[in-house]
Design an enzyme around this catalytic site. Structure first.
Site, mmCIF file in Angstrom:
data_model
loop_
_atom_site.group_PDB
_atom_site.id
_atom_site.type_symbol
_atom_site.label_atom_id
_atom_site.label_comp_id
_atom_site.label_asym_id
_atom_site.label_seq_id
_atom_site.Cartn_x
_atom_site.Cartn_y
_atom_site.Cartn_z
ATOM 1 N N GLY A 406 39.818 37.815 38.124
ATOM 2 C CA GLY A 406 38.468 37.259 38.046
ATOM 3 C C GLY A 406 37.902 37.428 36.651
ATOM 4 O O GLY A 406 37.153 36.577 36.162
ATOM 5 N N ALA A 407 38.264 38.527 36.008
ATOM 6 C CA ALA A 407 37.734 38.790 34.669
ATOM 7 C C ALA A 407 38.203 37.713 33.688
ATOM 8 O O ALA A 407 37.491 37.379 32.736
ATOM 9 C CB ALA A 407 38.153 40.175 34.201
#
Ligand code: HXC
Length: 519
Positions: A406-407
């Site tokens: 997600g980062a």
């Protein structure tokens, strides 16, 4: 009365206003290592540029014997001046008059310069040194604060607002700064709290000093309330002048571009070797920032808060930019609650004021664990994603090493309208790192291998396979998610070219009343 006498009367009144609450109180201010309101403005503004308003204002309160205590200017010096020739509106509270406390008239003076700053399109700089609402004035003082708060809110995103905290700030005195864009606190002589130590003790029983409750180091490290800590007031005022050199006068103007003779094609050979071969070994991302920006100059914001992400201002060929960089040297550069909040607010400031974003990515993912989940990492991480996705300024992203999960999406990825996304050859872009992936993809096989050596061999083989497939920039480049893989030593030149290309960029968001960022 002859004109000479009338002029003398004017001069006498000016002298009276200039000494505020009197020489004794000025001495006591100096004895605490603090400057007076007027001395502060003299340092902050270009020499001779200050034009004062409302010097002859005094309060209208009769209660508590206040009718016999009148001071010209009523505890705040207001007006405008210039910083490097650019107009700014200012107010500086005068602690020598009723402890800089805010009366109705004191508030009206601040509101007047705020209103004019909005009309003119110029920043407001407030120097706060105040005991909060003037107790003798009761609700009128509270109304005065609310008048200022409302103006802070309306001015947000229209003109830059900067707050210096150079003394105690309690109650209402902290909320106006909190609504502004940047806070600067002087170390050891400034405090910010909604409720002071005495009331804290009465209500909760907690016995705590002013420094531990709301000193500069607390707000610089723990709460993240302040963006800068200055050793003394002089340094704080110089910091404000420096900050101004990166930001425009208002949201309709571009930030100030300056002449630059630092070569745009300056190559830094050391950058080719800066990322360690071992993906778990840290390095300092600030060594990269200093190498690529003009003259190595970087004005870092919130340096000691959420150090796993670095934010601040620099210039590329004289063009101001906001830099956001994961910091492998602290918590491996992981995204957590505080770093997401810190970076999101910074991104939104830059976007509001037309400052392009340069993002340097080396992020192993979001920090796992109940502490983060219970604290709402979902909502806080979403803030950063929202900020990047909503931003319409030029966005240049360089993936240095890890960009996982997600980062990866959050850190100004192509799909969040990243304009130009480059990667270094050391980049690893995947759903997760090899160790985690092997655990999940080969968990069943691993549980059946009893021999430790066999198990380690199996893991090493699978990790190599995974690295070959995902731990490089080419898989992302194959899909066009990365525009080019660049040699690290050429990074300065490639960023400058990208910013030049994007200088005429136009992008917008659909019409709406306002977005609903996950607060
Ligand atoms: C009127 C005040 C004052 C105030 C200080 N003074 N605060 N006068 N209203 N709020 C006066 C003192 O009477 C004194 O007057 C002079 O200022 C200097 O104050 P000292 O206490 O002698 O100075 P010092 O020891 O340095 O302490 C500073 C201080 C303390 C920490 C700020 O004065 C203090 O705690 N003040 C009250 C803080 C507070 O609780 N404020 C109200 C917050 S509520 P003389 O004549 O002796 O020089 C609030 C509501 C707004 O703000 C809410 C909006 C959301």
């Amino acid at each position: 009365m002859a004109i000479e006498d009338k002029i003398q009367r004017l001069l006498n009144k000016r002298e009276e206003a200039k000494i505020g609450g009197g020489l004794k109180r000025i001495e006591s201010q100096h004895a605490k290592g603090k400057l007076t309101a007027r001395e502060r403005l003299e340092i902050l503004l270009d020499e001779g540029s200050f034009e004062e308003y409302d010097m002859f204002v005094s309060h209208r309160t009769k209660e508590f014997g206040l009718d016999k205590k009148q001071y010209l200017a009523d505890g705040v010096v207001t007006g405008h001046g210039t910083i490097d020739g650019r107009i700014v509106y200012v107010y500086a509270q005068d602690f020598t008059v009723f402890g800089g406390s805010l009366s109705e008239t004191h508030a009206h003076k601040i509101c007047k310069i705020m209103d004019q700053a909005m009309k003119v399109g110029a920043p407001v700089i407030g120097i706060n040194d105040s005991g909060g609402a003037r107790i003798q004035e009761g609700v009128r003082s509270l109304a005065g604060y609310a008048e200022i708060f409302q103006r802070n809110i309306m001015a947000s995103g229209v003109i830059p607002q900067i707050s210096a905290i150079f003394g105690p700030c309690a109650g209402g005195a902290v909320y106006s700064p909190a609504l502004t864009d940047f806070i600067i606190m002087s170390d050891k002589s400034s405090y910010m709290f909604v409720t002071g130590p005495k009331v804290t003790k009465t209500v909760t029983g907690e016995d705590i000093s002013v420094e531990d409750l709301g000193g500069a180091s607390i707000h610089g490290k723990k709460s993240g309330v302040t963006h800068f800590i200055a050793d003394d007031e002089n340094e704080g005022l110089m910091l404000i002048r420096k900050l101004m050199s990166y930001i425009p006068q208002n949201n309709l103007e571009e930030p100030p571009v300056t002449e630059c003779d630092d070569p745009i094609d300056r190559k830094e050979i050391y950058l080719n070797d800066i990322v360690p071969d071992n993906p778990n070994k840290p390095y300092d991302v600030k060594d990269i920032i200093h190498g690529i920006v003009d003259y190595g100059e970087f004005l870092e914001t919130q340096r000691n808060f959420a150090a796993n992400i670095v934010t601040g201002f620099s210039k590329f060929d004289g063009q101001p930019v906001g830099i956001i960089a994961n910091q492998p040297n602290f918590l491996a550069g992981v995204l957590d609650i505080n770093s997401s909040r810190k970076a999101a607010r910074f991104v939104r400031f830059c976007d509001a004021f037309n400052i392009p974003l340069v993002t340097l990515v080396d992020v192993p993912g979001f920090l796992p664990g109940s502490g983060q989940e219970y604290g709402g990492i979902i909502i806080h991480g979403a803030k950063l994603m929202f900020a990047y996705g909503e931003a319409t300024v030029p966005k240049v992203t360089i993936t240095l090493r890890k960009s996982y999960g997600g980062a990866h999406d959050v850190m100004s990825s192509k799909q969040l309208r990243g304009d130009i996304n480059y990667a270094w050859p050391s980049a690893e872009i995947a759903v997760m790192g090899p160790a985690g992936a092997i655990e999940i993809l080969w968990g069943r096989e691993l549980s059946q291998i009893e021999d430790e050596k066999e198990r380690a061999k199996f893991i090493a083989e699978k990790e190599d396979e995974y690295r070959e497939r995902f731990a490089n920039p080419y898989e992302a480049a194959r899909y066009g998610y990365i525009d080019d893989v660049i040699e690290p030593r050429n990074t300065r030149f490639r960023i400058i070219r990208a910013l030049q290309t994007l200088s005429t960029k136009k992008d917008s968001n659909p019409p709406k009343k306002h977005s609903n960022i996950p607060l």
